[in-house]
Design an enzyme around this catalytic site. Structure first.
Site, PDB file in Angstrom:
ATOM      1  N   LYS A 113      14.975  -3.953  -0.502  1.00  0.00           N
ATOM      2  CA  LYS A 113      15.579  -3.332  -1.681  1.00  0.00           C
ATOM      3  C   LYS A 113      16.397  -4.360  -2.457  1.00  0.00           C
ATOM      4  CE  LYS A 113      19.091  -1.123   1.218  1.00  0.00           C
ATOM      5  NZ  LYS A 113      18.548  -1.275   2.565  1.00  0.00           N
ATOM      6  N   HIS A 164       0.834  -1.194   0.000  1.00  0.00           N
ATOM      7  CA  HIS A 164       0.000   0.000   0.000  1.00  0.00           C
ATOM      8  C   HIS A 164       0.866   1.239   0.000  1.00  0.00           C
ATOM      9  CE1 HIS A 164      -3.686  -2.217   1.133  1.00  0.00           C
ATOM     10  NE2 HIS A 164      -2.854  -2.977   1.822  1.00  0.00           N
TER      11      HIS A 164
END
Lengths: 145, 198
Positions: free
Chosen positions: B171, B120
């Site tokens: 990441k 989200h």
């Protein structure tokens, strides 16, 4: 459909809240009465509620996959049996909070309004409002609108 | 779900409700899970991978599954999983197929690995989990993901990388490195192909 089934079995769920996939509710006695969910919440698949005590979820709360809410507390002082049942403690999640995938909420924890818990975090202490937890880091996001 | 959109009424409400309730039903996936229960577990088998390719997933040769992974996703679910050759998928993995998940050749997923493709936007304090955001996940050749690690949306894991058990990867991971922790950080640079072992 899942949400409807939960409502029929006595769980208090506010309007526009959705469960994607059936959560697991465990605990003794009338467990459905101990869970209450506010409005506009979203629960992803395989949420797990241990309802030894009450679990109160506010409004606009989002919960990721595999999130666990644990309410059974243990006393660890006895070396012969470290996991000795020691009553239970309620969990409260404030309005607008977002719990990431696979996080675990320990007994007695209060999560403040607008807090965000990252994926896989174990929350053992209370979280003040508008905090972001990721790993062992805590950052305030109160300035974020 | 758009909070600010006007609420539909009457027939329109029934229609949208029916649409919402039925979009998660994939007869092929249900059949796949039912047949998968009959197959023996506990051992990496080619048969389960065959079953998955039969159901419509793109799965390379020699890929083995120990048990059926948990799969969720929208309408494009079957085209969103691409698995290369000679991979091993262990028990209790979760594939969130809202977006594309690509596993290159010789990738190993340990038990309980979670590959997520939907998250989200961070929103206002009254409703932190804002609009849904989708991003693909790609795992490079020969990578090894440790038990119970979580790969967040948009992450690309380089070839020959190792992700430590229990880590959360938010990441990209460089090729031939070992990462770990929450969030995952680089712990070690590994010897690449043809290089001497340090």
């Amino acid at each position: 459909m899942t949400t409807l089934a939960l409502r029929l079995s006595g769980v208090q769920i506010g309007g526009a809240s959705i469960f994607w996939g059936m959560p697991k509710l465990v605990g003794p006695g009338n467990i459905c009465a101990r869970l209450s969910v506010g409005t506009y919440c979203g629960f992803n698949a395989r949420a797990y509620f241990e309802l030894e005590d009450t679990i109160t979820i506010g409004d606009h709360v989002a919960v990721g996959q595999d999130v666990m809410f644990l309410t059974a507390a243990y006393d660890t002082s006895d070396p012969a049996r470290r996991a000795k049942p020691k009553g239970s403690a309620p969990i409260e999640v404030g309005n607008g909070a977002w719990l990431g995938a696979r996080c675990t909420i320990m007994p007695g924890v209060k999560i403040g309004a607008g807090s965000v818990i990252g994926a896989s975090v174990v929350v053992a202490n209370d979280v003040p409002p508008n905090m972001l937890l990721m790993g062992s880091r805590r950052v305030s996001i109160a300035k974020w609108r | 779900m758009d909070r600010d959109a006007p609420k539909p009424t009457g027939w329109k409400k029934v229609k949208t409700l029916l649409q919402e309730e039925t979009q998660g039903i994939h007869p092929r996936l249900m059949a796949l899970n039912a047949v998968g229960k009959l197959l023996p577990g506990g051992r990496a088998t080619l048969a389960r991978a065959q079953l998955f390719s039969l159901a419509g997933f793109r799965i390379g040769r020699g890929t083995r599954f120990v048990s059926s992974p948990v799969i969720n996703g929208g309408a494009a679910l079957f085209s969103n999983l691409v698995i290369g050759d000679d991979c091993v998928i262990d028990t209790g993995c979760v594939f969130d197929l809202e977006e594309r998940i690509t596993l290159a050749d010789r990738v190993t997923l340990s038990p309980g690995v979670m590959l997520l493709t939907s998250t989200h936007e961070l929103d206002i304090r009254e409703h932190r989990a804002g609009p849904v955001q989708l991003a693909p996940v790609t795992i490079g050749e020969g990578a090894w993901l440790g038990a119970r690690c979580v790969i967040l949306p948009g992450v690309t894991i380089g070839a020959g990388a190792i992700v430590n058990p229990g880590s959360v990867v938010n990441k990209d991971v460089l090729a031939q490195t070992r990462v770990g922790g929450m969030p995952a950080t680089q712990l070690e640079v590994l010897a690449g192909p043809g290089e001497a072992r340090a």
